[in-house]
Design an enzyme around this catalytic site. Structure first.
Site, short mmCIF file in Angstrom:
data_model
loop_
_atom_site.label_atom_id
_atom_site.label_comp_id
_atom_site.label_asym_id
_atom_site.label_seq_id
_atom_site.Cartn_x
_atom_site.Cartn_y
_atom_site.Cartn_z
N ARG A 185 9.69 15.69 6.19
CA ARG A 185 9.26 14.69 5.21
C ARG A 185 10.34 14.56 4.15
NH1 ARG A 185 3.53 15.47 5.33
NH2 ARG A 185 3.08 15.25 7.54
N LYS A 201 1.90 5.34 6.06
CA LYS A 201 2.01 5.51 7.51
C LYS A 201 1.19 4.44 8.23
CE LYS A 201 1.20 8.77 11.29
NZ LYS A 201 1.38 10.14 11.74
N ARG A 225 -0.07 14.51 16.56
CA ARG A 225 0.89 15.57 16.87
C ARG A 225 0.45 16.88 16.25
NH1 ARG A 225 5.59 14.84 14.14
NH2 ARG A 225 6.61 16.39 15.40
C1 BTN Z 1 0.55 11.23 15.18
O1 BTN Z 1 0.92 10.50 14.26
O2 BTN Z 1 0.37 12.44 14.98
C2 BTN Z 1 0.33 10.64 16.54
C3 BTN Z 1 -0.95 9.88 16.60
C4 BTN Z 1 -1.23 9.27 17.97
C5 BTN Z 1 -2.60 8.64 18.06
C6 BTN Z 1 -2.81 7.93 19.35
S1 BTN Z 1 -4.27 6.93 19.33
C7 BTN Z 1 -4.14 6.66 21.06
C8 BTN Z 1 -3.71 7.98 21.67
N1 BTN Z 1 -4.85 8.81 21.93
C9 BTN Z 1 -4.89 9.90 21.16
O3 BTN Z 1 -5.76 10.76 21.18
N2 BTN Z 1 -3.81 9.93 20.39
C10 BTN Z 1 -2.95 8.79 20.60
#
Ligand code: BTN
Length: 295
Positions: free
Chosen positions: A282, A143, A74
């Site tokens: 957070r 996490k 994100r």
């Molecule tokens: C976050 O915590 O910020 C979200 C992370 C999301 C990661 C997943 S891995 C599969 C999909 N492809 C990506 O590039 N991102 C999501």
């Protein structure tokens, strides 16, 4: 050492079993596993949007990548993963809920419930609004997984890409990345690993466990919205009742998610409803937060 000896062991992905479980309720569903791609979210968004000379393809698709070379989190963050140590996949499908609010919470609820930690486990899977799964236990919080939800408009329909990254077992020391402006003032949370609590599960078995219920829950959300999920979120909400700080500097006490999935935060200026997924939140004092996470 011969090159054959150093080749990584193949991962036996349960593509057929997942297809059998999901296809009857999701017409046109396909499962694809790629050895490497930049990002499963980026790839499904490319397919949904189409490009010069390539028509958009709105088929419901599960795209699994053994390796991502440009995994995204994100707010423009990098998502770090490694073949076999992480599960990285995206589910893309046309969706038409009356209200989209709360979808990422529903995804988190579904994942947390289907991972199936025993009720008496000292460590539990909690949900950190809006997109994170945390492990919470006597040693603190970490996490476990992140969710990235993106949408693409296609003629008169909307397609959603739900990207999920789950840390299965310890990654090598995280490569430090520059803290991003939106969250650098917030306490970091270390990564947590599923095999620390469910040692028998690997990336392939986790995928089989979480994917069919995920499709069911998304379909329930499409019909009924977030409301029927509100209490289920409340049971796993790790922020509820805690002092929190938002990435815009606002401080307050978190009061769970409202009927529409908004985070309720009691601040000096009264109750605030936080709806933007571009806001990070957070706990002011996360238990066991040691070191910088790049996840
Ligand atoms: C976050 O915590 O910020 C979200 C992370 C999301 C990661 C997943 S891995 C599969 C999909 N492809 C990506 O590039 N991102 C999501």
């Amino acid at each position: 050492m011969s090159s054959a000896a150093s080749a990584p062991a193949p991962i036996r992905w349960p593509a057929e079993a997942i297809w059998q479980a999901v296809a009857p309720s999701l017409e046109g569903f396909t499962v694809e596993v790629l050895p490497s791609i930049d990002s499963t979210n980026t790839e499904l968004m490319r397919r949904f949007r189409g490009s010069a000379g390539v028509a958009p393809r709105p088929e419901p698709t599960l795209l699994v990548a053994e390796e991502q070379t440009a995994g995204r989190g994100r707010m423009g963050r990098h998502w770090q993963s490694r073949r076999g140590d992480s599960l990285t996949f995206s589910l893309g499908l046309p969706l038409a809920p009356a209200d989209w609010s709360g979808l990422s919470l529903v995804v988190g609820i579904s994942l947390a419930e289907s991972l199936g930690l025993p009720a008496d486990s000292p460590v539990q899977v909690g949900l950190k609004w809006p997109n994170d799964l945390w492990l919470s236990g006597p040693k603190g919080e970490s996490k476990l997984a992140g969710i990235l939800v993106e949408t693409a408009n296609l003629n008169n329909m909307r397609c959603v890409v739900i990207g999920i990254g789950i840390n299965i077992r310890t990654l090598p020391a995280a490569t430090p990345t520059a803290p991003d402006a939106a969250t650098s003032s917030l306490p970091a949370i270390p990564p947590g690993y599923l095999q620390d609590v469910l040692p028998d599960l690997d990336a392939a078995s986790v995928l089989l466990r979480v994917l069919p219920p995920l499709v069911q829950n998304i379909q329930a959300f499409e019909k009924f919205g977030f409301r029927p999920f509100q209490a289920r979120f409340g049971k796993r909400d790790v922020l509820g009742g805690r002092a929190v700080r938002l990435s815009d500097g606002t401080e307050g006490t978190a009061y769970g998610a409202g009927e529409n999935g908004a985070l309720l935060v009691h601040t000096a200026a009264g109750m605030k409803e936080i709806t933007s997924s571009e806001v990070s939140v957070r706990p002011v004092n996360p238990a066991g937060a040691a070191g910088q996470s790049t996840c």
